[in-house]
Design an enzyme around this catalytic site. Structure first.
Site, PDB file in Angstrom:
ATOM      1  N   TYR A  13       0.799  -1.238   0.000  1.00 40.82           N
ATOM      2  CA  TYR A  13       0.000   0.000   0.000  1.00 40.82           C
ATOM      3  C   TYR A  13       0.826   1.280   0.000  1.00 40.82           C
ATOM      4  O   TYR A  13       0.278   2.370   0.082  1.00 40.82           O
ATOM      5  CB  TYR A  13      -0.925   0.012   1.224  1.00 40.82           C
ATOM      6  N   ASP A  15       2.758   2.782  -2.304  1.00 40.50           N
ATOM      7  CA  ASP A  15       2.666   3.671  -3.473  1.00 40.50           C
ATOM      8  C   ASP A  15       1.382   4.503  -3.407  1.00 40.50           C
ATOM      9  O   ASP A  15       1.412   5.722  -3.541  1.00 40.50           O
ATOM     10  CB  ASP A  15       2.657   2.846  -4.772  1.00 40.50           C
ATOM     11  N   TYR A 191       5.547  -7.004   7.706  1.00 42.61           N
ATOM     12  CA  TYR A 191       5.534  -8.119   6.756  1.00 42.61           C
ATOM     13  C   TYR A 191       5.651  -9.415   7.559  1.00 42.61           C
ATOM     14  O   TYR A 191       5.873  -9.381   8.771  1.00 42.61           O
ATOM     15  CB  TYR A 191       6.698  -7.996   5.773  1.00 42.61           C
ATOM     16  N   GLN A 252      -6.838   5.861   6.302  1.00 46.16           N
ATOM     17  CA  GLN A 252      -5.544   6.416   6.720  1.00 46.16           C
ATOM     18  C   GLN A 252      -5.640   7.294   7.966  1.00 46.16           C
ATOM     19  O   GLN A 252      -4.796   7.200   8.858  1.00 46.16           O
ATOM     20  CB  GLN A 252      -4.947   7.235   5.578  1.00 46.16           C
ATOM     21  N   ARG A 268       5.968  -0.462   8.942  1.00 44.93           N
ATOM     22  CA  ARG A 268       6.735  -1.072   7.852  1.00 44.93           C
ATOM     23  C   ARG A 268       6.858  -0.092   6.689  1.00 44.93           C
ATOM     24  O   ARG A 268       6.260   0.989   6.709  1.00 44.93           O
ATOM     25  CB  ARG A 268       6.054  -2.362   7.410  1.00 44.93           C
ATOM     26  N   GLY A 269       7.580  -0.522   5.649  1.00 44.03           N
ATOM     27  CA  GLY A 269       7.564   0.192   4.366  1.00 44.03           C
ATOM     28  C   GLY A 269       8.053   1.617   4.446  1.00 44.03           C
ATOM     29  O   GLY A 269       9.161   1.899   4.904  1.00 44.03           O
ATOM     30  N   GLU A 270       7.189   2.533   4.038  1.00 48.51           N
ATOM     31  CA  GLU A 270       7.592   3.933   3.935  1.00 48.51           C
ATOM     32  C   GLU A 270       6.600   4.864   4.627  1.00 48.51           C
ATOM     33  O   GLU A 270       6.954   5.639   5.510  1.00 48.51           O
ATOM     34  CB  GLU A 270       7.714   4.279   2.440  1.00 48.51           C
ATOM     35  N   ASP A 271       5.341   4.770   4.244  1.00 46.21           N
ATOM     36  CA  ASP A 271       4.389   5.756   4.752  1.00 46.21           C
ATOM     37  C   ASP A 271       4.038   5.517   6.216  1.00 46.21           C
ATOM     38  O   ASP A 271       4.032   6.461   7.023  1.00 46.21           O
ATOM     39  CB  ASP A 271       3.127   5.760   3.880  1.00 46.21           C
ATOM     40  N   SER A 272       3.771   4.275   6.602  1.00 47.53           N
ATOM     41  CA  SER A 272       3.442   4.023   8.014  1.00 47.53           C
ATOM     42  C   SER A 272       4.659   4.318   8.898  1.00 47.53           C
ATOM     43  O   SER A 272       4.512   4.738  10.055  1.00 47.53           O
ATOM     44  CB  SER A 272       2.954   2.583   8.223  1.00 47.53           C
TER      45      SER A 272
HETATM   46  O1  TRH Z   1       2.307  -1.280   2.328  1.00 48.06           O
HETATM   47  P1  TRH Z   1       3.739  -1.037   2.529  1.00 48.06           P
HETATM   48  O2  TRH Z   1       4.536  -2.198   2.844  1.00 48.06           O
HETATM   49  O3  TRH Z   1       4.331  -0.344   1.260  1.00 48.06           O
HETATM   50  C1  TRH Z   1       5.629  -0.616   0.793  1.00 48.06           C
HETATM   51  C2  TRH Z   1       6.516   0.578   0.958  1.00 48.06           C
HETATM   52  O4  TRH Z   1       5.964   1.763   0.446  1.00 48.06           O
HETATM   53  C3  TRH Z   1       7.834   0.319   0.303  1.00 48.06           C
HETATM   54  O5  TRH Z   1       8.644   1.469   0.364  1.00 48.06           O
HETATM   55  C4  TRH Z   1       7.601  -0.050  -1.129  1.00 48.06           C
HETATM   56  O6  TRH Z   1       8.793  -0.283  -1.766  1.00 48.06           O
HETATM   57  C5  TRH Z   1       6.731  -1.283  -1.171  1.00 48.06           C
HETATM   58  O7  TRH Z   1       5.491  -1.030  -0.528  1.00 48.06           O
HETATM   59  C6  TRH Z   1       6.435  -1.724  -2.600  1.00 48.06           C
HETATM   60  O8  TRH Z   1       3.953  -0.008   3.738  1.00 48.06           O
HETATM   61  P2  TRH Z   1       3.625   1.534   3.866  1.00 48.06           P
HETATM   62  O9  TRH Z   1       4.531   2.340   2.978  1.00 48.06           O
HETATM   63  O10 TRH Z   1       3.676   1.825   5.278  1.00 48.06           O
HETATM   64  O11 TRH Z   1       2.143   1.719   3.341  1.00 48.06           O
HETATM   65  C7  TRH Z   1       1.025   1.311   4.069  1.00 48.06           C
HETATM   66  C8  TRH Z   1      -0.101   2.322   3.895  1.00 48.06           C
HETATM   67  O12 TRH Z   1      -1.291   1.784   4.442  1.00 48.06           O
HETATM   68  C9  TRH Z   1       0.156   3.630   4.629  1.00 48.06           C
HETATM   69  O13 TRH Z   1      -0.319   4.711   3.848  1.00 48.06           O
HETATM   70  C10 TRH Z   1      -0.687   3.515   5.890  1.00 48.06           C
HETATM   71  C11 TRH Z   1      -1.846   2.735   5.353  1.00 48.06           C
HETATM   72  N1  TRH Z   1      -2.664   2.008   6.341  1.00 48.06           N
HETATM   73  C12 TRH Z   1      -3.998   2.360   6.451  1.00 48.06           C
HETATM   74  O14 TRH Z   1      -4.453   3.306   5.784  1.00 48.06           O
HETATM   75  N2  TRH Z   1      -4.786   1.651   7.309  1.00 48.06           N
HETATM   76  C13 TRH Z   1      -4.324   0.634   8.061  1.00 48.06           C
HETATM   77  O15 TRH Z   1      -5.098   0.011   8.825  1.00 48.06           O
HETATM   78  C14 TRH Z   1      -2.943   0.303   7.953  1.00 48.06           C
HETATM   79  C15 TRH Z   1      -2.372  -0.811   8.798  1.00 48.06           C
HETATM   80  C16 TRH Z   1      -2.144   1.005   7.070  1.00 48.06           C
END
Ligand code: TRH
Length: 375
Positions: A13, A15, A191, A252, A268-272
């Site tokens: 999520y 991107d 993850y 979000q 995890r990832g970037e945004d969270s």
């Molecule tokens: O989902 P991610 O693992 O995304 C990753 C990273 O962006 C990584 O850099 C990239 O290379 C890869 O994908 C392909 O983790 P991230 O970045 O934290 O994104 C999760 C999104 O989900 C973030 O905007 C928060 C949102 N979220 C909700 O809106 N509700 C929820 O209940 C949760 C748990 C998360």
């Protein structure tokens, strides 16, 4: 001024999480007309429950959301075009960009990294066919980078919630969570991780009561394997001093609130990862794994910034925990060290958040970049 943002959902999520947040902020705080092109509306609907995943065009929070389907229909080109994370723009769209008398500003919004080279590459142009130029825009934690996404009222909203126990209880009740007296609240978004069992054992046998809140996601299978039972959204289980509860994947803004209510957040990832930093509470980062272990350099680079100002003992505890989590082993010992340095790590998280909040946010930096480019 019209802006187009293109987002291809690769997996997870991040991107869509980043581009949706950015699009909303450009509309709400900078008065821009933003179209957000997304190839996977089903993924988008997880973060934005009011989204209609079948609509080719719709408005959400003032943003014109377009389904970016395989068949491209010609449209007017915007003044600023952002391709997120090197997704490839439709050829026909690039041709129209090149044909404009005044070409648009073309930006590639890059992934987040705390590595040293980022500041050197931020803002660099790259010549493209048709006489166009594309600029690389890098988010980052230090001077010379594009900053981090942070909405104008975010920290005031966080402060209000963190100062109001009743409002926290009301928010948590909406998720079906009742905070137990003296319990520490931990959110878990990660993850798959073979190291989880060690951490759960430590929490279950810990002297403090822990409530672990787990939104739907990839780590859930490991939680369920450890429990030996399912943990659907709303379901609860107890093992020793550890109370576990499944939560739905939430919008979000609600996820932000959850982070603000918790004493500790695994993200995890970037945004969270960034959102947990704005929560000003200690955090644990499960970094997105890359080929040939490239993610370890990114992890080290962030820790090299984040650890500044910590005592040797708190620093060692932090590094041990983050490395154990990402190596997927040794969590029980590492968690014990973190508990011993709890107060310092908590104060440090507040300090780090204030330092980062003193820097320009990413959306404002983008708008400024465009202004500079025009002049
Ligand atoms: O989902 P991610 O693992 O995304 C990753 C990273 O962006 C990584 O850099 C990239 O290379 C890869 O994908 C392909 O983790 P991230 O970045 O934290 O994104 C999760 C999104 O989900 C973030 O905007 C928060 C949102 N979220 C909700 O809106 N509700 C929820 O209940 C949760 C748990 C998360």
């Amino acid at each position: 001024m019209k802006w187009d943002i293109f987002c291809a959902v690769v997996d997870n999520y991040g991107d869509i999480g980043v581009t949706w947040r950015l699009a909303r902020q450009l509309v709400a705080e900078h008065g821009l007309a933003v179209r957000l092109w997304v190839d996977d509306l089903d993924a988008f609907a997880h973060l934005c429950p009011s989204l209609d995943p079948h609509a080719a065009v719709q408005e959400q929070a003032g943003v014109e959301v377009r389904h970016w389907s395989g068949v491209w229909q010609p449209v007017e080109v915007a003044d600023v075009v952002i391709e997120a994370f090197a997704c490839t723009l439709p050829d026909a769209y690039v041709e129209v960009m090149a044909a404009r008398t005044v070409p648009p500003l073309w930006l590639n919004l890059e992934y987040l990294s705390a590595e040293d080279w980022v500041a050197g590459c931020h803002g660099l142009p790259s010549p493209q066919p048709g006489g166009l130029q594309k600029f690389f825009f890098f988010p980052g934690f230090v001077e010379g980078t594009g900053g981090l996404l942070r909405e104008a009222g975010l920290l005031a909203e966080r402060d209000a919630l963190q100062a109001d126990v009743g409002a926290q209880a009301a928010f948590l009740a909406r998720l079906g969570v009742v905070r137990q007296p003296q319990a520490q609240l931990i959110s878990l978004f990660a993850y798959e991780n073979a190291g989880l069992a060690g951490w759960l054992e430590a929490l279950a046998s810990g002297y403090k009561t822990t409530q672990l809140l787990i939104p739907q996601g990839r780590i859930l299978a490991d939680v369920q394997a450890w429990l030996g039972t399912s943990l659907a959204p709303g379901e609860r289980c107890q093992r020793g001093n550890l109370h576990l509860q499944g939560l739905p994947f939430m919008a979000q803004a609600d996820y932000d609130r959850l982070l603000w209510c918790c004493d500790f957040n695994a993200v995890r990832g970037e945004d969270s990862f960034i959102r947990a930093q704005w929560a000003a509470r200690p955090l644990l980062w499960h970094i997105y794994r890359q080929e040939e272990g490239a993610h370890w350099d990114k992890l080290d680079a962030f820790l090299a910034l984040y650890h500044q100002g910590l005592s040797a003992s708190a620093d060692a505890a932090l590094q041990q925990l983050w490395k154990a989590w990402n190596a997927e082993q040794g969590m029980a010992e590492a968690w014990g060290e973190v508990q011993r340095n709890w107060q310092e790590l908590r104060e440090h998280a507040e300090r780090w958040c204030s330092q980062q909040a003193a820097r320009p946010d990413l959306a404002s930096a983008l708008v400024q970049f465009h202004r500079n480019w025009l002049s």
